[in-house]
Design a protein around this motif. Sequence first.
Motif, short mmCIF file in Angstrom:
data_model
loop_
_atom_site.label_atom_id
_atom_site.label_comp_id
_atom_site.label_asym_id
_atom_site.label_seq_id
_atom_site.Cartn_x
_atom_site.Cartn_y
_atom_site.Cartn_z
N ASP A 1 21.51 50.65 82.25
CA ASP A 1 20.16 49.95 82.47
C ASP A 1 19.31 49.55 81.28
OD1 ASP A 1 19.88 48.56 85.64
OD2 ASP A 1 19.35 51.35 85.09
N LEU A 2 19.20 50.33 79.60
CA LEU A 2 19.39 50.04 78.57
C LEU A 2 20.45 51.29 77.44
CD1 LEU A 2 16.84 48.88 77.50
CD2 LEU A 2 15.81 50.91 76.80
N GLY A 3 21.17 50.39 76.93
CA GLY A 3 22.14 51.45 76.17
C GLY A 3 21.15 51.93 74.93
N VAL A 4 21.35 52.50 74.45
CA VAL A 4 21.31 53.13 73.12
C VAL A 4 21.80 54.06 72.11
CG1 VAL A 4 18.82 54.16 72.01
CG2 VAL A 4 17.99 53.65 74.36
N SER A 5 22.74 53.70 70.90
CA SER A 5 22.98 53.81 70.67
C SER A 5 22.43 54.95 69.25
CB SER A 5 24.07 53.02 70.03
OG SER A 5 23.67 51.93 68.62
N MET A 6 23.22 55.95 68.34
CA MET A 6 22.33 56.11 67.20
C MET A 6 22.95 56.96 66.29
SD MET A 6 20.49 59.41 69.84
CE MET A 6 19.06 59.49 68.08
N GLY A 7 22.29 56.82 65.42
CA GLY A 7 22.96 57.63 63.74
C GLY A 7 24.33 57.09 63.32
N ASN A 8 24.84 55.63 63.65
CA ASN A 8 25.76 54.56 63.20
C ASN A 8 25.35 53.25 62.83
OD1 ASN A 8 28.29 56.17 64.22
ND2 ASN A 8 27.37 57.13 66.09
N ILE A 9 24.37 53.13 61.57
CA ILE A 9 24.25 52.59 61.24
C ILE A 9 25.19 51.52 60.57
CG2 ILE A 9 21.60 52.34 61.23
CD1 ILE A 9 21.99 53.33 58.31
N GLY A 10 26.51 52.11 60.36
CA GLY A 10 27.70 51.24 59.56
C GLY A 10 28.41 51.72 60.36
N SER A 11 28.25 51.36 61.38
CA SER A 11 29.33 50.40 63.01
C SER A 11 28.67 49.52 63.49
CB SER A 11 29.29 51.40 63.38
OG SER A 11 30.36 51.57 64.89
N ASP A 12 29.91 48.96 62.98
CA ASP A 12 29.43 47.05 64.17
C ASP A 12 30.16 47.49 66.36
OD1 ASP A 12 29.38 46.18 61.27
OD2 ASP A 12 31.79 45.03 61.72
N ALA A 13 30.75 48.23 65.76
CA ALA A 13 30.23 48.51 67.52
C ALA A 13 29.25 49.07 68.02
CB ALA A 13 31.36 49.35 68.03
N ALA A 14 28.67 49.67 67.40
CA ALA A 14 27.61 50.83 67.89
C ALA A 14 26.18 49.35 68.16
CB ALA A 14 26.87 51.30 66.65
N ILE A 15 26.47 48.40 67.15
CA ILE A 15 24.77 47.89 66.39
C ILE A 15 25.30 46.36 67.96
CG2 ILE A 15 23.78 45.49 64.74
CD1 ILE A 15 24.30 47.72 62.48
N ASP A 16 26.37 45.56 68.13
CA ASP A 16 26.82 45.28 69.04
C ASP A 16 26.89 45.05 70.84
OD1 ASP A 16 27.81 43.37 67.02
OD2 ASP A 16 29.99 43.75 66.87
N ILE A 17 26.77 46.76 70.62
CA ILE A 17 26.71 46.69 72.33
C ILE A 17 25.75 47.34 72.83
CG2 ILE A 17 30.06 47.21 72.12
CD1 ILE A 17 27.88 50.57 72.82
N SER A 18 24.65 47.81 72.02
CA SER A 18 23.65 48.84 72.30
C SER A 18 22.35 47.66 72.71
CB SER A 18 23.62 49.06 71.79
OG SER A 18 24.15 50.52 71.02
N ASN A 19 22.13 47.48 73.22
CA ASN A 19 20.03 46.92 73.40
C ASN A 19 19.90 47.98 72.26
OD1 ASN A 19 20.89 47.83 77.02
ND2 ASN A 19 21.06 45.35 76.08
N ILE A 20 19.73 48.83 72.52
CA ILE A 20 18.20 49.67 70.95
C ILE A 20 19.08 50.90 69.69
CG2 ILE A 20 16.69 51.52 70.54
CD1 ILE A 20 15.51 50.70 73.47
N VAL A 21 19.00 50.12 68.76
CA VAL A 21 20.18 50.99 67.75
C VAL A 21 19.19 51.82 66.47
CG1 VAL A 21 21.47 50.80 65.93
CG2 VAL A 21 21.40 49.13 68.05
N ILE A 22 19.45 53.49 66.94
CA ILE A 22 18.52 53.99 66.42
C ILE A 22 19.52 54.36 65.12
CG2 ILE A 22 17.41 56.42 66.96
CD1 ILE A 22 16.00 55.06 68.26
#
Length: 706
Positions: A610-631
Amino acid sequence: MKKYKIMNLDCANCALKIERTLKNLRGVKKVSLNFAAQSLFIDTDHIDLVRQTITRIEPGVTITETDLNFNTTAVLKFNIMNKDLLMIAIGTLLFLTALIIRSLHIIEHAFLEIIIFLPAYLLLGRLVITKAIQNSIRGQLFDEYFLMSMATIGALFIGASAEAVSVMLFYQIGEYVQNRAVNKSRAAIKSLLEIRPDKANRLDLAGNLLVLHPSEIKTGETIVIRPGEKIPLDGTVIKGESWLDTSALTGESASRQIRVTQVVLAGMLNMTGVLTVKVDRPYNQSSIYKILELVESAVQNKAPLESFITKLARFYTPIVVLLASLIAIIPPLVVPNALFSEWIYRALVILVISCPCALVISIPLGYFGGIGAASKNGILIKGANYLDILRKIKIVVFDKTGTLTEGKFSITNITPFNDFTKDEILKAAALAEYHSTHPLAEVIKQNYGQPINHSSIEIHQEIAGLGVKALAEGKHIVAGNDKILHQEKISHTTCAVGNPGEIVIHVGINNQYAGYIQIADKCKDKALDSIHELRQQGITDIIMLTGDRQETASVVAGELGISTFYADLLPEQKLLLLDEMINRDQSPHRPLYMFVGDGINDAPVIALADLGVSMGNIGSDAAIDISNIVILNDSLKKIPQAIRIGKKTHQIVIQNVMLAFGVKLIFVVLGAAGVATMWEAVFADMGVTLLAIFNAIRTQRSAFSI
């Protein structure tokens, strides 16, 4: 969806009108207009028609395409606001002069009283009346200009000249203060955008430095960053070492040491030494560009409450106008001795209080501020809808490696079998893992420490959830968990080896078991505190998923107090398990799930939650693209902090809804009963709007800090 900056729009109700009209325009697939951010997101192939439509609705309002090279018009706005302030000052003097003349009782006719108040009325209300006439000609009735004009002209005709001027005066004061508040909110977001680099020192073949905009630098070129300068582009350090301030990206004040071969990201601040960097990605693919794009784009995803208020505003004002008309007409016809002038005055009071500005402005402004507060703390939330979901989360599911644990592994032991040596096992594993980017692969390659001839690796195959297979230096090598040994039918004595909490990499060479490598990881700092804080915030269940073996998972879960965990999972099994959890409860009020992972090898699971969060990968396009929230860093404390921001923002927004509706309802009743005067009505209308705006601005404060 393309983004446009909308210029010269100073009316929240007009913004609603433009958005509503564009949604019904031919060729427009999707549109979102945010008054607070002054941005328009639109998906259309007929942008010229869109421009014409906007000009027809609001003459003078224009849109310009933006590419994150923001040219502010702060000086122009400052001058315009100074002119508004001068107009208010002169209008106030004229109004006070008229009040003094009236108090001397030298005016005998009502018509002459209108004359002495007319200069102040025309000065303060000319723009309102002009816009009301223009909008009426275009068939756009029932906006704030129509209401103010109708109420004040009616007041002039029934002899309430002072009240008519006071409505315009306090309306202008309210608009001035409102514009300052909204501009302050915009400035809060724009301050985030100041982390964007605006220059790069390119090193040419002759050794000269050329100062260019980062967008002019190509991949593979060399740039030099001096102390005190922002890193303009993502790249790899090829010379020098320094300490970097990463707070602009991560929200954390801790500095970081950088040496040759390490990656640096655009937006970081170089603090000490001179760095020479080879550019890895162009500016429009850099991490800072994507982050700024995400922050700017977040306003297009509106919360359900925002959408509801947008629809409500469409019907609210016509209903109030109808109510006022009935109050002006029916009582004088049915109540004995009732005067039309008295009931018309009551109706005008209701018209003054009926403008929905408090709701139309303060609710988007509240969400806008919440997103800005989160961004300042290194939490990128992709829209108000996701900010709203944060407060509803009841179950948090964590991936283990790199999320709950540091993911910074170290080899603790190598155990050889079948006459193989430790060095042979480590070299075979390094060859097999050469093309892998998995954190465990990096540890093995770093510990091997010898140069590898990549041409000697003929075949490399990653098997999700198992490990890798390779043909290198003429040897068939497998490296991974014990499942890969079974799949390849490599005979070995036992599967359960190593100590609790360790990760074991088994190695096979030419279908013979060579031995295993033990790798240790540890829980992140403050992970236990973060889990405890989540429970304090009402999270009912915390679950851990991992591909590691049961013994390792049990140690980590026990250390963090997590009672529910699942081990030995392949990536697709994680996906199926989360899907099963979500679908256990089919009721409309089922608990909502948040999944927190690294955004790389668990992308499908993040997308499913329902809410996808990725963290610690500011250099990753995948992390930014797929997540609803990026830490933007590895701190688990950001998870409860994000939930806290979501809850506080919603609380402030609900306060504004109750405040606006409550005050307006009270004054509609008081106005209909003849208790409230027009003076009180305008104070109440502007007052509640300003209170709601100032309350909304509270979401921008850093009271959410860890």
